[in-house]
Design a protein around this motif. Structure first.
Motif, PDB file in Angstrom:
ATOM      1  N   TYR A   1      -4.841   2.713   5.228  1.00  0.00           N
ATOM      2  CA  TYR A   1      -4.237   1.723   6.115  1.00  0.00           C
ATOM      3  C   TYR A   1      -2.783   2.037   6.454  1.00  0.00           C
ATOM      4  CZ  TYR A   1      -8.321  -1.296   5.627  1.00  0.00           C
ATOM      5  OH  TYR A   1      -9.590  -1.809   5.666  1.00  0.00           O
ATOM      6  N   LEU A   2      -2.205   3.021   5.793  1.00  0.00           N
ATOM      7  CA  LEU A   2      -0.870   3.466   6.191  1.00  0.00           C
ATOM      8  C   LEU A   2      -0.919   4.128   7.560  1.00  0.00           C
ATOM      9  CD1 LEU A   2       0.619   5.045   2.936  1.00  0.00           C
ATOM     10  CD2 LEU A   2       1.536   3.077   4.173  1.00  0.00           C
ATOM     11  N   TYR A   3      -2.080   4.674   7.908  1.00  0.00           N
ATOM     12  CA  TYR A   3      -2.212   5.475   9.121  1.00  0.00           C
ATOM     13  C   TYR A   3      -3.033   4.793  10.210  1.00  0.00           C
ATOM     14  CZ  TYR A   3      -0.913   8.761   5.484  1.00  0.00           C
ATOM     15  OH  TYR A   3      -0.275   9.365   4.424  1.00  0.00           O
ATOM     16  N   ARG A   4      -3.460   3.572   9.965  1.00  0.00           N
ATOM     17  CA  ARG A   4      -4.300   2.883  10.945  1.00  0.00           C
ATOM     18  C   ARG A   4      -4.054   1.384  10.886  1.00  0.00           C
ATOM     19  NH1 ARG A   4     -10.467   2.120   9.436  1.00  0.00           N
ATOM     20  NH2 ARG A   4     -10.069   0.396  10.858  1.00  0.00           N
TER      21      ARG A   4
ATOM     22  N   HIS B   1       7.910  -0.576   3.822  1.00  0.00           N
ATOM     23  CA  HIS B   1       6.775  -1.181   3.122  1.00  0.00           C
ATOM     24  C   HIS B   1       5.700  -1.567   4.131  1.00  0.00           C
ATOM     25  CE1 HIS B   1       8.782  -1.635  -0.789  1.00  0.00           C
ATOM     26  NE2 HIS B   1       9.862  -1.917  -0.085  1.00  0.00           N
ATOM     27  N   LYS B   2       4.462  -1.352   3.742  1.00  0.00           N
ATOM     28  CA  LYS B   2       3.339  -1.916   4.485  1.00  0.00           C
ATOM     29  C   LYS B   2       2.458  -2.626   3.472  1.00  0.00           C
ATOM     30  CE  LYS B   2      -0.301  -1.166   7.865  1.00  0.00           C
ATOM     31  NZ  LYS B   2      -0.979  -0.235   8.795  1.00  0.00           N
TER      32      LYS B   2
ATOM     33  N   ILE C   1       0.808  -1.222   0.000  1.00  0.00           N
ATOM     34  CA  ILE C   1       0.000   0.000   0.000  1.00  0.00           C
ATOM     35  C   ILE C   1       0.840   1.270   0.000  1.00  0.00           C
ATOM     36  CG2 ILE C   1      -1.977  -1.134   1.031  1.00  0.00           C
ATOM     37  CD1 ILE C   1      -1.257   0.134   3.700  1.00  0.00           C
ATOM     38  N   THR C   2       2.162   1.130   0.026  1.00  0.00           N
ATOM     39  CA  THR C   2       2.989   2.317  -0.212  1.00  0.00           C
ATOM     40  C   THR C   2       2.976   2.662  -1.699  1.00  0.00           C
ATOM     41  OG1 THR C   2       4.996   0.972  -0.466  1.00  0.00           O
ATOM     42  CG2 THR C   2       4.505   1.828   1.734  1.00  0.00           C
ATOM     43  N   LYS C   3       2.401   1.749  -2.509  1.00  0.00           N
ATOM     44  CA  LYS C   3       2.365   1.963  -3.957  1.00  0.00           C
ATOM     45  C   LYS C   3       0.950   2.013  -4.520  1.00  0.00           C
ATOM     46  CE  LYS C   3       6.778  -0.461  -4.458  1.00  0.00           C
ATOM     47  NZ  LYS C   3       7.486  -1.627  -5.051  1.00  0.00           N
ATOM     48  N   GLU C   4      -0.054   1.674  -3.693  1.00  0.00           N
ATOM     49  CA  GLU C   4      -1.443   1.675  -4.159  1.00  0.00           C
ATOM     50  C   GLU C   4      -2.276   2.660  -3.352  1.00  0.00           C
ATOM     51  OE1 GLU C   4      -3.784  -1.555  -5.193  1.00  0.00           O
ATOM     52  OE2 GLU C   4      -2.151  -2.794  -5.983  1.00  0.00           O
ATOM     53  N   VAL C   5      -2.718   3.717  -3.984  1.00  0.00           N
ATOM     54  CA  VAL C   5      -3.466   4.781  -3.318  1.00  0.00           C
ATOM     55  C   VAL C   5      -4.800   4.281  -2.772  1.00  0.00           C
ATOM     56  CG1 VAL C   5      -4.527   7.053  -3.627  1.00  0.00           C
ATOM     57  CG2 VAL C   5      -2.377   6.514  -4.780  1.00  0.00           C
TER      58      VAL C   5
ATOM     59  N   THR D   1      -1.904  -7.946   7.708  1.00  0.00           N
ATOM     60  CA  THR D   1      -0.969  -6.890   7.332  1.00  0.00           C
ATOM     61  C   THR D   1       0.425  -7.211   7.834  1.00  0.00           C
ATOM     62  OG1 THR D   1      -0.567  -4.498   7.390  1.00  0.00           O
ATOM     63  CG2 THR D   1      -1.363  -5.502   9.415  1.00  0.00           C
ATOM     64  N   ILE D   2       1.418  -6.679   7.143  1.00  0.00           N
ATOM     65  CA  ILE D   2       2.805  -6.753   7.580  1.00  0.00           C
ATOM     66  C   ILE D   2       3.466  -5.427   7.238  1.00  0.00           C
ATOM     67  CG2 ILE D   2       3.687  -7.752   5.411  1.00  0.00           C
ATOM     68  CD1 ILE D   2       5.639  -9.411   7.145  1.00  0.00           C
TER      69      ILE D   2
END
Length: 209
Positions: A20-23, A49-50, A11-15, A62-63
């Motif tokens: 989920y980057l923040y939660r 990476h997330k 998700i660092t590459k998929e908007v 998630t990882i």
């Protein structure tokens, strides 16, 4: 469930999944926590990476990982990847999704000398348990015993530095215990979270045997 029904998304590459980057996977909606934003701004360009595991179109795991210099754990190592977090929802247990996420991390970081993380023992949280990390392939290198300064007064729990080498004769990582005692500031649901309302610099106290 067939492999076609399961996918892992960075998700660092998929908007589409940016929230989920923040939660975390569950809990309150994202508040775009300032310290989390600040951490990501520095970490993503350095290789953070997330990833989400999506099964039957539902996010169930998630990882999160980064090179040691971009991790929020004070773990130091030569070409070491640090796993910040791994979580599979309880309703999705029993499918080896945790191992699948770890395998994806390993395959994505083939040049890493190894993978490190932390684990907890006798902590009240259901996450980051030592046996869980050992099941995923990590082994303990060293540990400390601590007490939390604002929760469960007097309860002693262990924090372990965990390691999974990726190449033969790789040098194990070390950690900065003094910084570790300060807790984690950029993840509000982390078991070692240090809230802004707690003023002392260290939220954990080392327990001497």
């Amino acid at each position: 469930m067939s492999a076609s029904q399961i996918r892992i998304v960075d998700i660092t590459k998929e908007v589409k999944y940016e929230k989920y980057l923040y939660r975390c996977l569950a809990g309150p909606p994202s508040k775009r926590y300032k310290k989390r934003i600040k951490y990501l701004e520095k970490a993503i360009p350095k290789g953070f990476h997330k990833k989400l595991l999506i099964a039957n179109k539902k996010v169930v795991g998630t990882i999160e990982y980064a090179p040691s210099e971009a991790s929020y754990y004070p773990i130091v190592g030569d070409n070491v990847t640090v796993m910040n977090c791994i979580w599979v929802l309880r309703k999705a247990k029993g499918h080896d999704y945790g191992r699948l996420l770890v395998r994806n991390m390993i395959n994505s970081e083939k040049d890493s000398s190894g993978f490190a993380t932390i684990a907890l023992e006798n902590h009240w949280s259901p996450w980051f348990k030592r046996w869980q990390m050992e099941t995923l392939g990590f082994k303990p290198l060293e540990s400390i015993k601590v007490m939390h300064k604002s929760k469960y007064e007097g309860q002693i729990f262990g924090i372990y530095l965990m390691w999974m080498p990726n190449i033969s004769k790789s040098k194990p990582p070390t950690w900065n215990i003094h910084e570790l005692l300060e807790g984690i500031t950029c993840c509000i649901v982390h078991p070692l979270y240090h809230p802004q309302t707690f003023e002392p610099k260290q939220i954990l106290e080392k327990h001497e045997n």
